[in-house]
Motif scaffolding. Structure first.
Motif, PDB file in Angstrom:
ATOM      1  N   LEU A  49     -22.105  11.476  21.067  1.00 16.00           N
ATOM      2  CA  LEU A  49     -22.215  10.349  20.781  1.00 16.00           C
ATOM      3  C   LEU A  49     -21.872   9.546  19.470  1.00 16.00           C
ATOM      4  CD1 LEU A  49     -25.043   8.290  21.074  1.00 16.00           C
ATOM      5  CD2 LEU A  49     -25.836   9.914  19.126  1.00 16.00           C
ATOM      6  N   PHE A  50     -21.053   8.648  19.591  1.00 17.05           N
ATOM      7  CA  PHE A  50     -20.192   8.220  19.175  1.00 17.05           C
ATOM      8  C   PHE A  50     -20.988   7.034  18.387  1.00 17.05           C
ATOM      9  CE2 PHE A  50     -17.642   3.767  18.190  1.00 17.05           C
ATOM     10  CZ  PHE A  50     -16.272   4.681  17.182  1.00 17.05           C
ATOM     11  N   PHE A  51     -21.215   6.514  16.765  1.00 17.60           N
ATOM     12  CA  PHE A  51     -21.844   5.526  16.037  1.00 17.60           C
ATOM     13  C   PHE A  51     -21.535   5.406  14.924  1.00 17.60           C
ATOM     14  CE2 PHE A  51     -24.110   9.306  15.908  1.00 17.60           C
ATOM     15  CZ  PHE A  51     -24.512   9.292  14.036  1.00 17.60           C
ATOM     16  N   ARG A  52     -22.168   4.321  14.347  1.00 14.69           N
ATOM     17  CA  ARG A  52     -21.119   4.588  12.534  1.00 14.69           C
ATOM     18  C   ARG A  52     -22.556   4.954  12.352  1.00 14.69           C
ATOM     19  NH1 ARG A  52     -18.930  -1.355  10.655  1.00 14.69           N
ATOM     20  NH2 ARG A  52     -18.207  -0.554   8.505  1.00 14.69           N
ATOM     21  N   ALA A  53     -22.144   5.714  11.204  1.00 17.10           N
ATOM     22  CA  ALA A  53     -23.476   6.595   9.963  1.00 17.10           C
ATOM     23  C   ALA A  53     -23.995   5.578   9.264  1.00 17.10           C
ATOM     24  CB  ALA A  53     -22.746   7.708   9.032  1.00 17.10           C
ATOM     25  N   MET A  90     -33.960  17.344  15.945  1.00 14.25           N
ATOM     26  CA  MET A  90     -32.239  17.559  17.015  1.00 14.25           C
ATOM     27  C   MET A  90     -31.442  18.124  15.877  1.00 14.25           C
ATOM     28  SD  MET A  90     -33.023  14.291  18.475  1.00 14.25           S
ATOM     29  CE  MET A  90     -31.459  13.714  17.830  1.00 14.25           C
ATOM     30  N   GLU A  91     -31.084  19.571  17.416  1.00 13.83           N
ATOM     31  CA  GLU A  91     -29.662  19.785  17.079  1.00 13.83           C
ATOM     32  C   GLU A  91     -28.417  19.043  16.482  1.00 13.83           C
ATOM     33  OE1 GLU A  91     -30.316  23.182  18.562  1.00 13.83           O
ATOM     34  OE2 GLU A  91     -32.333  23.855  18.528  1.00 13.83           O
ATOM     35  N   VAL A  92     -27.781  18.810  15.724  1.00  6.09           N
ATOM     36  CA  VAL A  92     -26.389  18.238  15.549  1.00  6.09           C
ATOM     37  C   VAL A  92     -25.453  19.431  14.549  1.00  6.09           C
ATOM     38  CG1 VAL A  92     -25.533  15.776  14.220  1.00  6.09           C
ATOM     39  CG2 VAL A  92     -28.381  16.435  14.901  1.00  6.09           C
ATOM     40  N   LYS A  93     -23.998  18.506  15.570  1.00 10.37           N
ATOM     41  CA  LYS A  93     -23.538  19.327  15.003  1.00 10.37           C
ATOM     42  C   LYS A  93     -22.475  18.104  14.937  1.00 10.37           C
ATOM     43  CE  LYS A  93     -19.170  21.894  16.271  1.00 10.37           C
ATOM     44  NZ  LYS A  93     -18.490  23.443  17.365  1.00 10.37           N
ATOM     45  N   LEU A  94     -21.288  18.078  14.162  1.00  6.14           N
ATOM     46  CA  LEU A  94     -20.195  16.458  13.805  1.00  6.14           C
ATOM     47  C   LEU A  94     -19.061  16.994  14.383  1.00  6.14           C
ATOM     48  CD1 LEU A  94     -20.075  14.201  12.408  1.00  6.14           C
ATOM     49  CD2 LEU A  94     -18.723  15.660  10.518  1.00  6.14           C
ATOM     50  N   VAL A  95     -19.054  16.353  15.154  1.00  2.30           N
ATOM     51  CA  VAL A  95     -17.281  16.607  16.132  1.00  2.30           C
ATOM     52  C   VAL A  95     -16.360  15.869  15.018  1.00  2.30           C
ATOM     53  CG1 VAL A  95     -16.205  16.250  18.542  1.00  2.30           C
ATOM     54  CG2 VAL A  95     -18.732  16.922  18.289  1.00  2.30           C
ATOM     55  N   SER A  96     -16.444  14.942  15.194  1.00  6.17           N
ATOM     56  CA  SER A  96     -15.000  14.223  14.309  1.00  6.17           C
ATOM     57  C   SER A  96     -15.456  13.165  13.911  1.00  6.17           C
ATOM     58  CB  SER A  96     -14.955  13.348  15.308  1.00  6.17           C
ATOM     59  OG  SER A  96     -13.827  13.270  15.118  1.00  6.17           O
ATOM     60  N   ILE A  97     -14.709  12.885  12.630  1.00  5.95           N
ATOM     61  CA  ILE A  97     -14.793  11.771  11.522  1.00  5.95           C
ATOM     62  C   ILE A  97     -13.801  10.982  11.775  1.00  5.95           C
ATOM     63  CG2 ILE A  97     -15.856  10.719   9.406  1.00  5.95           C
ATOM     64  CD1 ILE A  97     -15.879  13.415   8.283  1.00  5.95           C
ATOM     65  N   ILE A  98     -14.122   9.295  12.635  1.00  2.00           N
ATOM     66  CA  ILE A  98     -12.977   8.887  13.110  1.00  2.00           C
ATOM     67  C   ILE A  98     -13.201   7.171  11.828  1.00  2.00           C
ATOM     68  CG2 ILE A  98     -12.390   6.867  14.786  1.00  2.00           C
ATOM     69  CD1 ILE A  98     -14.141   8.797  16.244  1.00  2.00           C
ATOM     70  N   TYR A 103     -17.276   6.386  11.307  1.00  2.00           N
ATOM     71  CA  TYR A 103     -17.511   6.428  13.123  1.00  2.00           C
ATOM     72  C   TYR A 103     -16.995   7.778  13.213  1.00  2.00           C
ATOM     73  CZ  TYR A 103     -16.842   1.198  13.279  1.00  2.00           C
ATOM     74  OH  TYR A 103     -17.295  -0.357  13.064  1.00  2.00           O
ATOM     75  N   VAL A 104     -17.909   7.998  13.872  1.00  2.00           N
ATOM     76  CA  VAL A 104     -18.235   9.567  13.368  1.00  2.00           C
ATOM     77  C   VAL A 104     -18.350   9.418  15.142  1.00  2.00           C
ATOM     78  CG1 VAL A 104     -19.747  10.651  11.661  1.00  2.00           C
ATOM     79  CG2 VAL A 104     -21.605   9.696  13.553  1.00  2.00           C
ATOM     80  N   LEU A 105     -18.906  11.033  16.046  1.00  2.00           N
ATOM     81  CA  LEU A 105     -18.614  11.482  16.858  1.00  2.00           C
ATOM     82  C   LEU A 105     -19.783  12.911  16.699  1.00  2.00           C
ATOM     83  CD1 LEU A 105     -15.175  12.085  18.674  1.00  2.00           C
ATOM     84  CD2 LEU A 105     -17.410  10.096  19.467  1.00  2.00           C
ATOM     85  N   VAL A 106     -20.617  12.767  17.126  1.00  2.00           N
ATOM     86  CA  VAL A 106     -22.001  14.326  17.121  1.00  2.00           C
ATOM     87  C   VAL A 106     -22.169  15.028  18.475  1.00  2.00           C
ATOM     88  CG1 VAL A 106     -22.717  13.267  14.579  1.00  2.00           C
ATOM     89  CG2 VAL A 106     -23.760  12.717  17.434  1.00  2.00           C
ATOM     90  N   ASP A 107     -22.249  15.841  18.728  1.00  2.00           N
ATOM     91  CA  ASP A 107     -23.018  16.476  20.073  1.00  2.00           C
ATOM     92  C   ASP A 107     -24.766  16.925  19.331  1.00  2.00           C
ATOM     93  OD1 ASP A 107     -21.844  16.758  21.760  1.00  2.00           O
ATOM     94  OD2 ASP A 107     -19.859  18.160  21.274  1.00  2.00           O
TER      95      ASP A 107
END
Length: 156
Positions: free
Chosen positions: A50-54, A147-155, A12-16
């Motif tokens: 954005l929260f989603f499962r990779a 898409m410019e993506v920044k990985l905020v967190s891995i849950i 599960y990840v959070l990305v901006d």
């Protein structure tokens, strides 16, 4: 340490992100400052990652696969072809429908969006006194997305 771990399928990840067209015009973002800068800010909207499962088909394929291998804090720009975004534009998805089948008494205006009796929002391309020509393609079908993506967190 969280920073040393890379995104794997099922995490599960959070990305901006900021979504742009090839000409650089921003169409979507999770970052309030970017929305203000691009002139697309909506006061009622919450600007959060954005929260989603990779790699679990919860978002468009290009983003889904694009986050794999990223580490917290990593940023990347993805060029996503239509086949990994909202699909190719399909001419057969443009259909002329009788107004009575749409539950309409008056013709809709070209360019407006209407909701069909099945609940689908579609764009009106043209209309007459008896029919409306509707585009059932996704509004971004056939479009290459940046898409410019920044990985905020891995849950985990």
């Amino acid at each position: 340490m969280e920073n040393s771990q890379a995104v794997e399928t099922g995490n599960y990840v959070l990305v901006d992100y900021t979504g742009k067209f090839e000409d650089g015009k921003v169409f979507e973002t999770t970052v309030k400052e970017r929305a203000l800068e691009a002139g697309i800010y909506e006061e009622a909207r919450e600007y959060t990652p954005l929260f989603f499962r990779a790699n679990a088909s919860q978002v468009i394929k290009g983003l889904d696969k694009g986050v794999l291998g990223m580490k917290v804090g990593d940023e990347k720009t993805l060029k996503i072809p239509p086949g990994e975004a909202y699909g190719e534009y399909r001419d057969y998805m443009v259909q002329e429908i009788p107004l009575d089948r749409l539950g309409l008494e008056t013709p809709p205006e070209a360019g407006e969006k209407i909701t069909t009796p099945s609940g689908r929002e579609v764009k009106v391309l043209a209309s007459t006194e008896t029919h409306a020509t509707l585009d059932f393609n996704h509004e971004l079908a056939g479009t290459i997305l940046i898409m410019e993506v920044k990985l905020v967190s891995i849950i985990r």
